[in-house]
Write an enzyme that holds these catalytic residues in place. Structure first.
Site, PDB file in Angstrom:
ATOM      1  N   GLY A   1       0.814  -1.221   0.000  1.00 35.89           N
ATOM      2  CA  GLY A   1       0.000   0.000   0.000  1.00 35.89           C
ATOM      3  C   GLY A   1       0.844   1.267   0.000  1.00 35.89           C
ATOM      4  O   GLY A   1       2.071   1.224  -0.140  1.00 35.89           O
ATOM      5  N   GLN A   2       0.144   2.431   0.199  1.00 34.87           N
ATOM      6  CA  GLN A   2       0.837   3.726   0.102  1.00 34.87           C
ATOM      7  C   GLN A   2       1.949   3.842   1.142  1.00 34.87           C
ATOM      8  O   GLN A   2       3.065   4.248   0.817  1.00 34.87           O
ATOM      9  CB  GLN A   2      -0.168   4.873   0.308  1.00 34.87           C
ATOM     10  CG  GLN A   2       0.464   6.251   0.138  1.00 34.87           C
ATOM     11  CD  GLN A   2      -0.329   7.379   0.761  1.00 34.87           C
ATOM     12  OE1 GLN A   2      -1.148   7.163   1.661  1.00 34.87           O
ATOM     13  NE2 GLN A   2      -0.080   8.589   0.296  1.00 34.87           N
ATOM     14  N   ASP A  10       2.139  -9.038   1.327  1.00 40.26           N
ATOM     15  CA  ASP A  10       0.891  -8.409   0.884  1.00 40.26           C
ATOM     16  C   ASP A  10       0.008  -9.493   0.288  1.00 40.26           C
ATOM     17  O   ASP A  10       0.499 -10.572  -0.080  1.00 40.26           O
ATOM     18  CB  ASP A  10       1.176  -7.309  -0.163  1.00 40.26           C
ATOM     19  CG  ASP A  10      -0.005  -6.347  -0.299  1.00 40.26           C
ATOM     20  OD1 ASP A  10      -0.014  -5.318   0.396  1.00 40.26           O
ATOM     21  OD2 ASP A  10      -0.937  -6.680  -1.055  1.00 40.26           O
ATOM     22  N   TYR A  61     -14.356   3.614   8.628  1.00 39.74           N
ATOM     23  CA  TYR A  61     -12.889   3.720   8.766  1.00 39.74           C
ATOM     24  C   TYR A  61     -12.532   4.250  10.157  1.00 39.74           C
ATOM     25  O   TYR A  61     -11.698   3.689  10.852  1.00 39.74           O
ATOM     26  CB  TYR A  61     -12.367   4.652   7.687  1.00 39.74           C
ATOM     27  CG  TYR A  61     -10.889   4.943   7.717  1.00 39.74           C
ATOM     28  CD1 TYR A  61     -10.420   6.197   8.102  1.00 39.74           C
ATOM     29  CD2 TYR A  61      -9.967   3.973   7.343  1.00 39.74           C
ATOM     30  CE1 TYR A  61      -9.061   6.470   8.116  1.00 39.74           C
ATOM     31  CE2 TYR A  61      -8.606   4.254   7.336  1.00 39.74           C
ATOM     32  CZ  TYR A  61      -8.163   5.509   7.724  1.00 39.74           C
ATOM     33  OH  TYR A  61      -6.814   5.787   7.720  1.00 39.74           O
TER      34      TYR A  61
HETATM   35  C1  VAH Z   1      -7.872   8.651   4.133  1.00 41.89           C
HETATM   36  N1  VAH Z   1      -5.498   8.870   3.626  1.00 41.89           N
HETATM   37  O1  VAH Z   1      -8.043   9.684   3.497  1.00 41.89           O
HETATM   38  C2  VAH Z   1      -6.450   8.330   4.596  1.00 41.89           C
HETATM   39  C3  VAH Z   1      -6.133   8.953   5.925  1.00 41.89           C
HETATM   40  C4  VAH Z   1      -6.273  10.992   7.362  1.00 41.89           C
HETATM   41  C5  VAH Z   1      -6.630  10.381   6.057  1.00 41.89           C
HETATM   42  O2  VAH Z   1      -6.531   8.206   6.999  1.00 41.89           O
HETATM   43  O3  VAH Z   1      -8.768   7.890   4.410  1.00 41.89           O
END
Ligand code: VAH
Length: 315
Positions: free
Chosen positions: A11-12, A34, A140
């Protein structure tokens, strides 16, 4: 840390953290994994395909490779997580739960990134404190808050050396982020070079914390190598480097590319997510407990991003 395993290395963060850790600890001491094969990571050191949801396979690899530190980077990011929340919960929490259990069984330290996404609309918006209300409104964010609490539980209940930072939006020039609300802050640099114009999905005036990837990578190592006796917090530390709106980063790029233009086509999902997150974080605890200090700001990051992207000869 001597023998390191990275879960979700493709990933990133993982694609750069693997290289960064290999330079410090030695190529053969950093095992990258991965769910998908990754030739680039396999070129500079050990790589295995591994589904982080396969607890037995993870435990077997940790045992065989005599791992003493795990970086669990597996996560569906904020915007893609809203498209498939149940999958996000299963993957994000499944990978973390397996990593915690294996770390407990094999006495490994464990780093799992959290995010500014762990905060919600009722968290203080400006200079968001280390310890405050955390009621995120994205799957998330729910995963990140649950992950922080689970990681702290494994430290207090079992003595597992769990540590974590709440990353802002991360900006890098190696691997594109995927499905994040802050992805625009990477895409804008590429479009400035590739086409000279950018359509921004985040509304004008929306502040979000951001950080250049070199600072993020250094933070991972500095926290994991920090003296545990000095850590009051563990999961998870606020850290930041800068905070800007779309028009601020646009103006910074335009100083260097006067022909660059930007307009807006706001993505309602990303708009709602961004609006629920802090405008800026207070990272005093990270500075006091393990000496955190950013080295990149918007100006120096913009110079470096444009310089590196120009050399990619994108068409
Ligand atoms: C997102 N790049 O945009 C992630 C990150 C704070 C942002 O957690 O979901």
């Amino acid at each position: 840390m001597k023998r390191i395993l990275i879960v979700g290395a493709g990933g990133q963060i993982g694609s750069e953290l693997t290289t960064y850790l290999r330079k410090i600890y030695g190529d053969t001491n950093v095992i990258a994994t991965d769910v998908r094969p990754n030739e680039r990571l396999a070129e500079t050191g050990p790589f295995f395909t591994l589904d982080a949801l396969d607890a037995e396979a993870l435990a077997g690899l940790v045992s065989r490779e005599k791992i003493d530190a795990i970086f669990n980077l597996v996560a569906l990011l904020s915007a893609v997580g809203e498209a498939k929340p149940q999958v996000a919960w299963q993957i994000n929490m499944g990978a973390l739960n397996n990593s915690l259990e294996v770390a407990r069984q094999y006495n490994c330290a464990l780093f799992t990134p959290s995010s500014i996404g762990a905060f919600g609309p009722t968290s203080p918006k400006d200079k968001t404190p280390q310890d405050t209300v955390m009621r995120p409104t994205t799957m998330y964010g729910v995963c990140k808050v649950a992950g922080e609490m689970l990681s702290d539980y494994y430290f207090t209940r079992y003595g597992v050396d769990t540590r974590s930072v709440r990353f802002p939006g991360l900006i890098s020039n190696v691997t594109f982020p995927g499905g994040g609300t802050t992805d625009y802050a990477v895409e804008i640099y590429y479009e400035a070079i590739r086409t000279g114009k950018f359509t921004c999905p985040i509304p004008q005036g929306e502040y979000m914390d951001m950080m250049y990837m070199p600072d993020a990578l250094r933070a991972c190592v500095e926290l994991m190598e920090a003296d545990p006796a000095k850590l009051i917090h563990r999961n998870s530390f606020n850290i930041t480097a800068m905070s800007f709106t779309p028009e601020i980063i646009y103006a910074e790029i335009k100083k260097r590319l006067p022909e660059f233009t930007m307009d807006y086509n706001v993505d309602p999902v990303k708009q709602a997510i961004a609006a629920s997150w802090p405008n800026s974080l207070d990272d005093t605890c990270a500075r006091d407990e393990w000496g955190w200090k950013p080295e990149w700001n918007l100006s120096s990051m913009t110079d470096d991003m444009l310089d590196v992207i120009r050399k990619k000869n994108l068409k």
